[in-house]
Design a protein around this motif. Structure first.
Motif, PDB file in Angstrom:
ATOM      1  N   VAL A 146      11.729  -5.390  -4.852  1.00 50.14           N
ATOM      2  CA  VAL A 146      13.109  -5.855  -3.944  1.00 50.14           C
ATOM      3  C   VAL A 146      13.568  -4.504  -3.260  1.00 50.14           C
ATOM      4  CG1 VAL A 146      15.184  -6.683  -3.878  1.00 50.14           C
ATOM      5  CG2 VAL A 146      13.371  -7.933  -4.989  1.00 50.14           C
TER       6      VAL A 146
ATOM      7  N   SER B 289      11.245  -3.050  -0.485  1.00 51.38           N
ATOM      8  CA  SER B 289      11.040  -3.849   0.650  1.00 51.38           C
ATOM      9  C   SER B 289      12.128  -3.656   1.976  1.00 51.38           C
ATOM     10  CB  SER B 289      11.453  -5.358   0.398  1.00 51.38           C
ATOM     11  OG  SER B 289      10.585  -5.663  -0.789  1.00 51.38           O
TER      12      SER B 289
ATOM     13  N   GLN C 269      14.155  -8.265   1.502  1.00 52.21           N
ATOM     14  CA  GLN C 269      14.942  -8.185   0.549  1.00 52.21           C
ATOM     15  C   GLN C 269      15.715  -9.464   0.509  1.00 52.21           C
ATOM     16  OE1 GLN C 269      17.631  -4.698   1.189  1.00 52.21           O
ATOM     17  NE2 GLN C 269      15.808  -3.553   0.223  1.00 52.21           N
TER      18      GLN C 269
END
Length: 136
Positions: free
Chosen positions: A62, A65, A70
């Motif tokens: 995450v 990203s 996200q």
């Protein structure tokens, strides 16, 4: 933060989850019958270590990203959490009123269920927003 390639993420996540399942099947029986509380605790903690690895891996995914990815990850995680929490609550009420009889051991499958619900939710969201589902 260095970007985590999708192929690498999937390989690590699959490996860690396989390790989790193997550890549960291998270590749970001796943990149940160990005489020493410290030994039971150590075996239980050993079974959780791959889960900690998967959580760290998901966080890396995450954090590395872009903003859209996200957002998709966090929306999928929210949906998965809601799904698993609702099913757990429903099962708890059904257990309480004696409609079903489940053992507390079923709780060891909550995290894998959350991971599966996250993956399916994320796939649905990516497709909803026009992607193929193969992006990171």
């Amino acid at each position: 933060m260095k970007r985590l390639a999708e192929k690498r993420y999937r390989a690590w996540a699959l490996g860690l989850m396989v390790l989790y399942v193997v550890l549960v099947f291998v270590l749970l029986p001796p943990a149940r019958h160990a005489e020493n509380v410290a030994a039971r605790a150590a075996l239980a903690l050993a079974m959780v270590s791959p889960v900690i690895g998967v959580i760290w891996l998901m966080l890396w995914r995450v954090m590395s990203s872009d903003e859209l990815q996200q957002r998709l990850h966090l929306m999928a995680l929210s949906a998965a959490t809601g799904i698993v929490a609702t099913v757990s609550l429903l099962a708890g009420f059904l257990q309480t009123v004696h409609v079903i009889a489940v053992d507390g051991d079923i709780l060891i499958w909550v995290f894998p269920a959350l991971c599966m619900a996250y993956g399916l939710s994320r796939l649905a969201l990516v497709r909803h927003f026009g992607g193929s589902g193969c992006e990171s």
